[in-house]
Motif scaffolding. Structure first.
Motif, PDB file in Angstrom:
ATOM      1  N   ARG A  14       7.229   0.035   3.741  1.00  0.00           N
ATOM      2  CA  ARG A  14       8.841   1.084   4.248  1.00  0.00           C
ATOM      3  C   ARG A  14       8.651   1.963   2.896  1.00  0.00           C
ATOM      4  NH1 ARG A  14      12.325  -2.218   8.859  1.00  0.00           N
ATOM      5  NH2 ARG A  14      10.546  -1.501  10.366  1.00  0.00           N
ATOM      6  N   GLN A  15       7.582   1.394   1.594  1.00  0.00           N
ATOM      7  CA  GLN A  15       8.099   2.283   0.467  1.00  0.00           C
ATOM      8  C   GLN A  15       7.360   3.403   0.641  1.00  0.00           C
ATOM      9  OE1 GLN A  15      10.472   0.913  -1.305  1.00  0.00           O
ATOM     10  NE2 GLN A  15      11.897  -0.372   0.287  1.00  0.00           N
ATOM     11  N   PRO A  16       7.448   4.151  -0.816  1.00  0.00           N
ATOM     12  CA  PRO A  16       6.203   5.115  -0.897  1.00  0.00           C
ATOM     13  C   PRO A  16       5.932   4.551  -1.597  1.00  0.00           C
ATOM     14  CG  PRO A  16       8.442   5.560  -2.098  1.00  0.00           C
ATOM     15  CD  PRO A  16       8.637   4.302  -1.115  1.00  0.00           C
ATOM     16  N   HIS A  18       4.187   5.269  -4.729  1.00  0.00           N
ATOM     17  CA  HIS A  18       5.062   4.766  -6.409  1.00  0.00           C
ATOM     18  C   HIS A  18       5.558   3.443  -6.153  1.00  0.00           C
ATOM     19  CE1 HIS A  18       8.898   6.886  -5.397  1.00  0.00           C
ATOM     20  NE2 HIS A  18       9.116   6.102  -6.207  1.00  0.00           N
ATOM     21  N   VAL A  19       6.849   3.072  -5.293  1.00  0.00           N
ATOM     22  CA  VAL A  19       6.786   1.797  -5.468  1.00  0.00           C
ATOM     23  C   VAL A  19       6.226   0.372  -4.598  1.00  0.00           C
ATOM     24  CG1 VAL A  19       8.342   0.772  -4.260  1.00  0.00           C
ATOM     25  CG2 VAL A  19       9.222   2.878  -5.261  1.00  0.00           C
ATOM     26  N   ALA A  20       5.159   1.108  -3.131  1.00  0.00           N
ATOM     27  CA  ALA A  20       4.122   0.259  -3.012  1.00  0.00           C
ATOM     28  C   ALA A  20       3.212  -0.436  -3.623  1.00  0.00           C
ATOM     29  CB  ALA A  20       3.792   0.856  -1.167  1.00  0.00           C
ATOM     30  N   LEU A  21       2.833   0.233  -4.294  1.00  0.00           N
ATOM     31  CA  LEU A  21       1.496   0.071  -5.206  1.00  0.00           C
ATOM     32  C   LEU A  21       1.703  -0.948  -6.432  1.00  0.00           C
ATOM     33  CD1 LEU A  21      -0.258   2.820  -5.991  1.00  0.00           C
ATOM     34  CD2 LEU A  21      -0.782   0.637  -4.587  1.00  0.00           C
ATOM     35  N   VAL A  22       3.313  -1.505  -6.730  1.00  0.00           N
ATOM     36  CA  VAL A  22       3.823  -2.698  -7.383  1.00  0.00           C
ATOM     37  C   VAL A  22       3.459  -4.203  -6.644  1.00  0.00           C
ATOM     38  CG1 VAL A  22       5.911  -4.157  -8.709  1.00  0.00           C
ATOM     39  CG2 VAL A  22       5.481  -1.185  -8.285  1.00  0.00           C
ATOM     40  N   ALA A  23       3.951  -4.320  -5.341  1.00  0.00           N
ATOM     41  CA  ALA A  23       3.293  -5.425  -5.055  1.00  0.00           C
ATOM     42  C   ALA A  23       1.988  -5.251  -3.706  1.00  0.00           C
ATOM     43  CB  ALA A  23       4.194  -5.310  -3.553  1.00  0.00           C
ATOM     44  N   LEU A  49       1.633   1.488  10.946  1.00  0.00           N
ATOM     45  CA  LEU A  49       2.268   1.344   9.278  1.00  0.00           C
ATOM     46  C   LEU A  49       1.097   2.651   8.657  1.00  0.00           C
ATOM     47  CD1 LEU A  49      -0.008  -2.536  10.161  1.00  0.00           C
ATOM     48  CD2 LEU A  49       2.043  -1.387   8.885  1.00  0.00           C
ATOM     49  N   ALA A  50       1.065   3.206   9.084  1.00  0.00           N
ATOM     50  CA  ALA A  50       0.094   5.088   8.707  1.00  0.00           C
ATOM     51  C   ALA A  50       0.739   4.763   7.303  1.00  0.00           C
ATOM     52  CB  ALA A  50       1.199   6.071   9.401  1.00  0.00           C
ATOM     53  N   GLN A  51       2.196   4.876   6.599  1.00  0.00           N
ATOM     54  CA  GLN A  51       2.493   4.625   5.232  1.00  0.00           C
ATOM     55  C   GLN A  51       1.843   3.619   4.710  1.00  0.00           C
ATOM     56  OE1 GLN A  51       6.735   5.664   4.707  1.00  0.00           O
ATOM     57  NE2 GLN A  51       6.483   5.027   2.554  1.00  0.00           N
ATOM     58  N   LEU A  52       2.014   2.537   4.937  1.00  0.00           N
ATOM     59  CA  LEU A  52       1.081   1.086   4.322  1.00  0.00           C
ATOM     60  C   LEU A  52      -0.291   2.101   4.511  1.00  0.00           C
ATOM     61  CD1 LEU A  52       2.068  -1.114   2.985  1.00  0.00           C
ATOM     62  CD2 LEU A  52       2.019  -2.664   5.611  1.00  0.00           C
TER      63      LEU A  52
END
Length: 166
Positions: A14-16, A18-23, A49-52
């Protein structure tokens, strides 16, 4: 208990970008992009899971730090062309240097500067010599720090975009 791929997907879900890419980048570096995509396929029936899925398309296991991953997420969000990561380039002296981000067509280098690599004044001098050598070879260098990216990501993205448009 879940493995690295599933954990990264759960963290990023559920992250944008710029946050999701860290993990996601960290998991791809550890288990590979293929395993990350396989774990995603197993989740499709559980979550929307569209955003993911969009973030997963940006994953690059060559990203070496959270700062680099966050930077690439902001680049994507702001329409900055996708750079190549961890590329080797030659300075005017002929010496080879590895750079964080490279837009080779525009001769632009991006450097996401973690301050821990500057432990001594000699480290700062060596980096200055490196940058001067690369500038003499025709490269434009854009640098930013973690604090700068967190406090004003648009200013960083505008600097990169200006360098690419020169």
């Amino acid at each position: 208990c879940t493995g690295p791929a599933r954990t990264a997907l759960d963290l990023a879900r559920r992250q944008p970008p710029h946050v999701a890419l860290v993990a996601l980048d960290a998991a791809a570096a550890q288990v590979g992009s293929r395993e990350l995509r396989a774990a995603m396929a197993r989740l499709e029936w559980v979550y929307h899971l569209a955003q993911l899925s969009s973030a997963l398309a940006l994953v690059d296991p060559l990203s070496e730090s959270p700062l680099e991953s966050i930077s690439r997420g902001w680049m994507h969000d702001c329409g900055v062309p996708r750079p190549r990561l961890q590329q080797w380039v030659h300075g005017a002296s002929g010496r080879r240097y590895r750079v964080d981000f490279l837009w080779s067509d525009a001769l632009v280098i991006g450097e996401a500067d973690g301050m821990s690599k500057y432990a001594t004044i000699d480290d700062v001098r060596a980096e200055k010599r490196r940058e001067d050598d690369l500038r003499r070879a025709g490269y434009v260098i854009v640098r930013w720090t973690y604090q700068e990216l967190l406090s004003d990501p648009m200013a960083v993205m505008l600097r990169i975009q200006r360098a690419l448009n020169e």
